[in-house]
Design a protein around this motif. Sequence first.
Motif, PDB file in Angstrom:
ATOM      1  N   GLY A  11       6.391  -2.507  -8.215  1.00 51.88           N
ATOM      2  CA  GLY A  11       7.163  -3.439  -9.016  1.00 51.88           C
ATOM      3  C   GLY A  11       6.522  -3.775 -10.342  1.00 51.88           C
ATOM      4  N   GLU A  17      10.180  -0.974  -5.913  1.00 54.74           N
ATOM      5  CA  GLU A  17      10.774  -1.988  -5.041  1.00 54.74           C
ATOM      6  C   GLU A  17      12.148  -1.556  -4.504  1.00 54.74           C
ATOM      7  N   THR A  44       9.585  -9.296  -0.894  1.00 50.68           N
ATOM      8  CA  THR A  44       8.858  -8.533  -1.912  1.00 50.68           C
ATOM      9  C   THR A  44       7.407  -9.017  -2.018  1.00 50.68           C
TER      10      THR A  44
END
Length: 216
Positions: A11, A17, A44
Motif C-alpha cells: 500500500g 492492497e 488493512t
Amino acid sequence: MIKAAIFDMDGLLVDSEPFWQDAQLLVFKELGVNITRQDTINTTGIRIDQIVKHYHKTQGWEGPSCDDVCEMILDKVIELVGIKKPIMPGVMHALSLCKEAGFRIALASSSPMRLINATLEALDIEDWFEQRYSAEHLKYGKPHPEVYLNAAKGLGVDPRECIAFEDSFAGLLAAKSAQMRTVVVPEHQVADKPQWVISDVKLRTLNELSVQDLTS
C-alpha cells in the motif's frame, strides 16, 4: 536528528492492497467463509495469519489449516504482484530524497519475507534497502511496534532518530508507538478520516515528499 528511514511495503511502495483483498475474497469464498470487500479494507495493515485465525475462530471451515490458507492467499498475491508490478507513485522520489539526506534505509512490513523479497525484486528496488524486516514470526504484528523496533535495532539507530513511512492506521500506530517520526500516505478512500492527525506528515502521494518533511 533523523538518521534512518524505514518503509512499510504493501500500500506504500506497491499497490498490492487490492491484491490482498481479491485473494482473501477468493480463498475465503472457496472455504465458505462470508466476508465482504469492506471487511478486507478494515483489516488493512494487519498480519494475514491474524486475519485467517480470526475467521477460523468466528466462522470456521473444514479442510485446510490456517497455515495452508495463509499460503493460498500469499501465493495469489505474489502471482499478481509479479504480473502487474504496481509500484506506487513517488516511490523512487522518496527513496532518492532519503538517500540524498544520508539516511540508512530499511523495510519493516507485516507481510511474510517471501512476499517482501518477491515484491522488491518485481519492482527492481531491492538494492535500495540495506535491511528487511518482517513481522511474520513475531508474537504480534502491527499495530504492535516490534517490527519497527527490530528494524531500528538492526540498523543500530535509536528509534527516535528514525522516520517511518506508512499507509495504514495500524502501521501508523506501530511507528508512533516506536517513537518514530511518521509520514503517512493513506489510501484516498480513507484519507479524510481524522485518525491521521497523529502523524507528523500526511501526503496524498510520495511525490509530495520534501526535504523539510524528513527533518522538521
